[in-house]
Write an enzyme that holds these catalytic residues in place. Structure first.
Site, PDB file in Angstrom:
ATOM      1  N   CYS A  37       0.836  -1.211   0.000  1.00 17.40           N
ATOM      2  CA  CYS A  37       0.000   0.000   0.000  1.00 17.40           C
ATOM      3  C   CYS A  37       0.867   1.255   0.000  1.00 17.40           C
ATOM      4  CB  CYS A  37      -0.913   0.017   1.226  1.00 17.40           C
ATOM      5  SG  CYS A  37      -1.975  -1.426   1.361  1.00 17.40           S
TER       6      CYS A  37
HETATM    7  C1  BEZ Z   1       0.608  -4.569   1.822  1.00 15.54           C
HETATM    8  O1  BEZ Z   1       0.100  -3.504   1.500  1.00 15.54           O
HETATM    9  O2  BEZ Z   1       1.808  -4.758   1.775  1.00 15.54           O
HETATM   10  C2  BEZ Z   1      -0.265  -5.712   2.271  1.00 15.54           C
HETATM   11  C3  BEZ Z   1      -1.457  -5.454   2.929  1.00 15.54           C
HETATM   12  C4  BEZ Z   1      -2.221  -6.505   3.366  1.00 15.54           C
HETATM   13  C5  BEZ Z   1      -1.793  -7.815   3.137  1.00 15.54           C
HETATM   14  C6  BEZ Z   1      -0.606  -8.051   2.446  1.00 15.54           C
HETATM   15  C7  BEZ Z   1       0.164  -6.989   2.022  1.00 15.54           C
END
Ligand code: BEZ
Length: 212
Positions: free
Chosen positions: A45
């Site tokens: 994210c």
């Molecule tokens: C991420 O944004 O890295 C992420 C968020 C939730 C689960 C896996 C990765």
């Protein structure tokens, strides 16, 4: 029932990192990209919001307003935004919705219970000036989206909204486009003064009409 192409994008009023926003007022008469991510302070994210901020000028040129969302609270968004700016070398100045009560997430079907009961998946909606949904995307948490592809789709949507053309696979701004089947070859020759290349009666190309 989930939102589908051509549906009206529901309006909402929410608290964001840029203050309280009425979605329709925020969009004005331009285009919009509304996208959710699973959670703040997560790596994928962080890169997605950073990339979106770095593409600010590209969204601006296309008259597109961007709006991100997760179910995290505002203070968490604020702290995380500093991290995004620091690590992605950008300035996030588009609003991030603090959808703690999941009002928008539920309106837009961003929670997919068999993926996660609590967090939004990576949903993305492109909304036209008529407030209709022009594209929906759903990615899993493990896969970051390609925001250059989002811009490419916007280019196609904005072009095909005005001209009787469609864009072929992997098309990019500046490349030849396809004459839609509803236009006869005879009419196409009159309509598209840069010429029409007929490969098959149903497969006809013309140079992109809105560029020199
Ligand atoms: C991420 O944004 O890295 C992420 C968020 C939730 C689960 C896996 C990765």
């Amino acid at each position: 029932m989930s939102l589908r192409l051509g549906d009206i994008a529901p309006n909402f009023k929410v608290m964001t990192t840029e203050g309280e926003i009425d979605f329709y007022e925020y969009l004005g008469d331009g285009w919009g990209v509304l996208f959710s991510h699973p959670a703040d302070y997560t790596p994928v994210c962080t890169t997605e919001l950073g990339k979106t901020a770095l593409l600010k000028m590209e969204f601006g040129i296309r008259n597109v307003k961007v709006l991100a969302l997760s179910v995290d609270p505002l203070d968490k968004h604020m702290g995380w935004r500093n991290d995004i700016n620091e690590t992605q070398h950008c300035t996030v100045d588009f609003p991030i919705i603090a959808d703690v009560d999941k009002v928008v997430a539920n309106l837009y079907g961003m929670i997919h219970p068999n993926a996660s009961e609590t967090f939004t998946v990576r949903s993305l909606f492109i909304i036209g000036p008529d407030k209709k949904i022009k594209l929906t995307l759903t990615y899993p948490a493990s896969t970051g989206r390609n925001f250059v592809e989002v811009l490419r789709v916007i280019d196609s949507l904005q072009l095909t909204a005005v001209y009787s053309v469609a864009t072929p696979a992997d098309w990019k701004h500046g490349e030849d486009v396809i004459v839609v089947p509803a236009v006869s070859t005879e009419d196409a020759m009159k309509k598209f003064d840069k010429g029409v290349k007929v490969i098959k009666p149903y497969l006809r190309y013309t140079p992109q009409p809105n560029i020199d």
